[in-house]
Scaffold this motif. Structure first.
Motif, PDB file in Angstrom:
ATOM      1  N   LEU A  54      84.743 -80.668  -5.450  1.00 57.76           N
ATOM      2  CA  LEU A  54      83.400 -80.971  -4.358  1.00 57.76           C
ATOM      3  C   LEU A  54      83.487 -80.260  -3.261  1.00 57.76           C
ATOM      4  N   PRO A  55      84.719 -80.273  -2.723  1.00 59.29           N
ATOM      5  CA  PRO A  55      84.646 -79.564  -1.301  1.00 59.29           C
ATOM      6  C   PRO A  55      84.509 -77.988  -1.488  1.00 59.29           C
ATOM      7  N   LEU A  56      84.431 -77.385  -2.575  1.00 59.89           N
ATOM      8  CA  LEU A  56      84.259 -76.044  -2.864  1.00 59.89           C
ATOM      9  C   LEU A  56      82.835 -75.391  -3.739  1.00 59.89           C
ATOM     10  N   ILE A  57      82.104 -76.766  -3.687  1.00 61.18           N
ATOM     11  CA  ILE A  57      80.920 -76.459  -4.610  1.00 61.18           C
ATOM     12  C   ILE A  57      79.742 -75.864  -3.932  1.00 61.18           C
ATOM     13  N   ALA A  58      79.729 -75.988  -2.846  1.00 59.38           N
ATOM     14  CA  ALA A  58      78.536 -75.264  -2.017  1.00 59.38           C
ATOM     15  C   ALA A  58      78.563 -74.054  -1.837  1.00 59.38           C
ATOM     16  N   SER A  59      77.747 -72.946  -1.918  1.00 62.31           N
ATOM     17  CA  SER A  59      77.963 -71.741  -1.757  1.00 62.31           C
ATOM     18  C   SER A  59      76.601 -70.889  -0.918  1.00 62.31           C
ATOM     19  N   ALA A  60      76.897 -70.642   0.253  1.00 62.54           N
ATOM     20  CA  ALA A  60      76.069 -69.719   1.071  1.00 62.54           C
ATOM     21  C   ALA A  60      75.669 -68.475   0.324  1.00 62.54           C
TER      22      ALA A  60
ATOM     23  N   ALA B  26      87.064 -74.459 -12.440  1.00 63.22           N
ATOM     24  CA  ALA B  26      86.665 -73.033 -12.367  1.00 63.22           C
ATOM     25  C   ALA B  26      84.963 -73.683 -12.986  1.00 63.22           C
ATOM     26  N   LEU B  27      84.862 -74.221 -13.967  1.00 69.10           N
ATOM     27  CA  LEU B  27      83.916 -74.614 -14.765  1.00 69.10           C
ATOM     28  C   LEU B  27      82.750 -75.320 -13.672  1.00 69.10           C
ATOM     29  N   ILE B  28      83.438 -76.581 -13.314  1.00 65.45           N
ATOM     30  CA  ILE B  28      82.505 -77.254 -12.365  1.00 65.45           C
ATOM     31  C   ILE B  28      82.017 -76.614 -11.048  1.00 65.45           C
ATOM     32  N   ILE B  29      82.929 -75.585 -10.409  1.00 61.86           N
ATOM     33  CA  ILE B  29      82.850 -75.082  -9.086  1.00 61.86           C
ATOM     34  C   ILE B  29      81.705 -73.891  -9.453  1.00 61.86           C
ATOM     35  N   ALA B  30      81.741 -73.293 -10.598  1.00 65.68           N
ATOM     36  CA  ALA B  30      80.616 -72.267 -10.875  1.00 65.68           C
ATOM     37  C   ALA B  30      79.348 -72.847 -11.256  1.00 65.68           C
ATOM     38  N   ILE B  31      79.150 -73.862 -12.248  1.00 68.76           N
ATOM     39  CA  ILE B  31      77.873 -74.397 -12.574  1.00 68.76           C
ATOM     40  C   ILE B  31      77.531 -75.082 -11.114  1.00 68.76           C
ATOM     41  N   GLY B  32      78.349 -75.926 -10.542  1.00 69.17           N
ATOM     42  CA  GLY B  32      77.900 -76.660  -9.307  1.00 69.17           C
ATOM     43  C   GLY B  32      77.166 -75.684  -8.313  1.00 69.17           C
ATOM     44  N   LYS B  33      77.857 -74.689  -8.036  1.00 72.10           N
ATOM     45  CA  LYS B  33      77.396 -73.638  -7.024  1.00 72.10           C
ATOM     46  C   LYS B  33      76.078 -72.989  -7.475  1.00 72.10           C
TER      47      LYS B  33
ATOM     48  N   LEU C 294      81.932 -66.521  -9.694  1.00 68.96           N
ATOM     49  CA  LEU C 294      82.464 -67.925  -9.148  1.00 68.96           C
ATOM     50  C   LEU C 294      83.357 -68.520 -10.213  1.00 68.96           C
ATOM     51  N   PHE C 295      83.405 -68.236 -11.463  1.00 68.04           N
ATOM     52  CA  PHE C 295      84.287 -68.593 -12.320  1.00 68.04           C
ATOM     53  C   PHE C 295      85.617 -68.308 -11.988  1.00 68.04           C
ATOM     54  N   ILE C 296      85.959 -67.002 -11.909  1.00 66.56           N
ATOM     55  CA  ILE C 296      87.124 -66.415 -11.501  1.00 66.56           C
ATOM     56  C   ILE C 296      87.550 -67.136 -10.072  1.00 66.56           C
ATOM     57  N   TYR C 297      86.566 -67.097  -9.173  1.00 69.49           N
ATOM     58  CA  TYR C 297      86.793 -67.811  -7.805  1.00 69.49           C
ATOM     59  C   TYR C 297      87.731 -69.004  -7.961  1.00 69.49           C
TER      60      TYR C 297
ATOM     61  N   TRP D  21      89.252 -70.308 -10.707  1.00 72.31           N
ATOM     62  CA  TRP D  21      90.357 -70.190 -11.413  1.00 72.31           C
ATOM     63  C   TRP D  21      91.335 -69.804 -10.653  1.00 72.31           C
ATOM     64  N   VAL D  22      91.322 -68.830  -9.703  1.00 73.37           N
ATOM     65  CA  VAL D  22      92.311 -68.261  -8.981  1.00 73.37           C
ATOM     66  C   VAL D  22      92.547 -69.119  -7.414  1.00 73.37           C
ATOM     67  N   GLN D  23      91.833 -70.186  -7.263  1.00 74.99           N
ATOM     68  CA  GLN D  23      92.206 -71.133  -6.145  1.00 74.99           C
ATOM     69  C   GLN D  23      93.554 -71.389  -6.029  1.00 74.99           C
ATOM     70  N   TYR D  24      94.061 -71.268  -4.839  1.00 74.35           N
ATOM     71  CA  TYR D  24      95.547 -71.771  -4.711  1.00 74.35           C
ATOM     72  C   TYR D  24      95.739 -72.580  -3.631  1.00 74.35           C
ATOM     73  N   LEU D  25      95.254 -72.469  -2.414  1.00 75.64           N
ATOM     74  CA  LEU D  25      95.570 -73.354  -1.286  1.00 75.64           C
ATOM     75  C   LEU D  25      94.974 -74.893  -1.388  1.00 75.64           C
ATOM     76  N   TRP D  26      93.969 -74.725  -1.728  1.00 72.97           N
ATOM     77  CA  TRP D  26      93.307 -76.169  -1.748  1.00 72.97           C
ATOM     78  C   TRP D  26      93.645 -77.044  -2.616  1.00 72.97           C
ATOM     79  N   PRO D  27      94.178 -76.627  -4.191  1.00 72.49           N
ATOM     80  CA  PRO D  27      94.656 -77.435  -4.977  1.00 72.49           C
ATOM     81  C   PRO D  27      95.957 -77.735  -4.651  1.00 72.49           C
ATOM     82  N   LEU D  28      96.709 -76.741  -3.674  1.00 71.90           N
ATOM     83  CA  LEU D  28      98.054 -77.216  -3.315  1.00 71.90           C
ATOM     84  C   LEU D  28      98.157 -78.344  -2.364  1.00 71.90           C
TER      85      LEU D  28
END
Length: 282
Positions: free
Chosen positions: A151-157, A85-92, A208-211, A213-220
């Motif tokens: 990395l696949p989730l780190i960009a945000s339009a 969650a931290l990497i995704i939020a800060i990276g985005k 983005l942190f909550i986004y 944190w709750v990721q399911y499909l991609w980690p699966l």
């Protein structure tokens, strides 16, 4: 003069209390379930009063996990989720604010086209491009790794669009005054734009942190090693195990602990979060 209408005040508060009760009751049930032992669920009835096994259940899940479900100790999964969650939020936020700054303040060919290409990716979420994304990650050897998770989730339009719209509200005179004072592009970005964007960054960080944190499909898809399971994957495995035998007290203990980091983030950043959503600092 404001009219005093006691009945309307009572009705408003009643609706608010009922709404809060509807939202909070499932959380209360989960907490109550996490304080009981195995025998409380044999009859199929859900107890509504706390039990005496709270410390035992939470300690067991935190330190050992539930080996029958294939889930590691809860602290491992929560660390993975927190890191993700931290990497995704800060990276985005970093990528989005830099790209928005380039689009608004730099003049280069096809600048508008570049923005619209970024914006169009809003119509292509991870679920739509899941197969090619997984193929790329697998070919790069990033399965069962933090890089593959993030990395696949780190960009945000969406974040790029929001920062662009905010930068467009900043008067051009501010940029010209900074240029007269000898501030280059990096100094203008660091000393002026970043402080002005503080509330926007805080609001986006919470979302983005909550986004993440709750990721399911991609980690699966990208994790087969239990050492890289996230808390959402762990709860799913615990739920499947609880269907086979009455272990809902363990699953609910995991659910309650999984709620803590997002709740703490929202509470700690509540003021900046609300301010970033309803105000624009200039």
């Amino acid at each position: 003069m404001v009219e005093n209408r006691p009945f309307l005040d009572f009705l408003t508060h009643l609706v608010l209390i009922v709404g809060v009760a509807i939202v909070a009751f499932p959380v209360y049930v989960a907490f109550i379930a996490s304080t009981h032992g195995t025998g409380a669920f044999v009859s199929g009835a859900m107890p509504l009063l706390p039990g005496g096994h709270m410390i035992e259940n939470y300690t067991l899940m935190w330190n050992e996990g539930l080996t029958s479900s294939g889930a590691p100790p809860l602290w491992v999964m929560m660390f993975n989720s927190l890191w993700m969650a931290l990497i995704i939020a800060i990276g985005k936020i970093v990528i989005s604010i830099v790209s928005a700054y380039a689009i608004v303040y730099f003049r280069f060919p096809f600048r508008a086209l570049a923005f619209w290409i970024i914006f169009i990716t809003l119509m292509l979420p991870v679920e739509v491009r899941i197969l090619p994304t997984f193929k790329v990650v697998a070919d790069l050897g990033m399965l069962n790794s933090y890089a593959g998770l993030t990395l696949p989730l780190i960009a945000s339009a969406t974040a790029t669009f929001l920062f662009r719209q905010f930068f467009l509200t900043i008067p051009e005179e501010l940029m010209e005054a900074a240029r007269v004072d000898g501030a280059g592009p990096l100094k203008f970005f660091r000393d002026i734009l970043l402080p002005l964007s503080r509330t926007n960054i805080a609001a986006l960080f919470v979302i983005l942190f909550i986004y993440g944190w709750v990721q399911y499909l991609w980690p699966l898809l990208v994790t087969t090693d239990s050492n890289f399971y996230t808390i959402v994957i762990g709860i799913k495995r615990l739920s499947a195990s609880a269907d086979a035998e009455p272990l809902w007290h363990f699953a609910m203990a995991a659910v309650m602990m999984a709620m803590l980091p997002p709740v703490l983030i929202v509470i700690c950043m509540q003021r900046l979060f609300v301010k970033g959503l309803v105000e624009t600092e200039k």
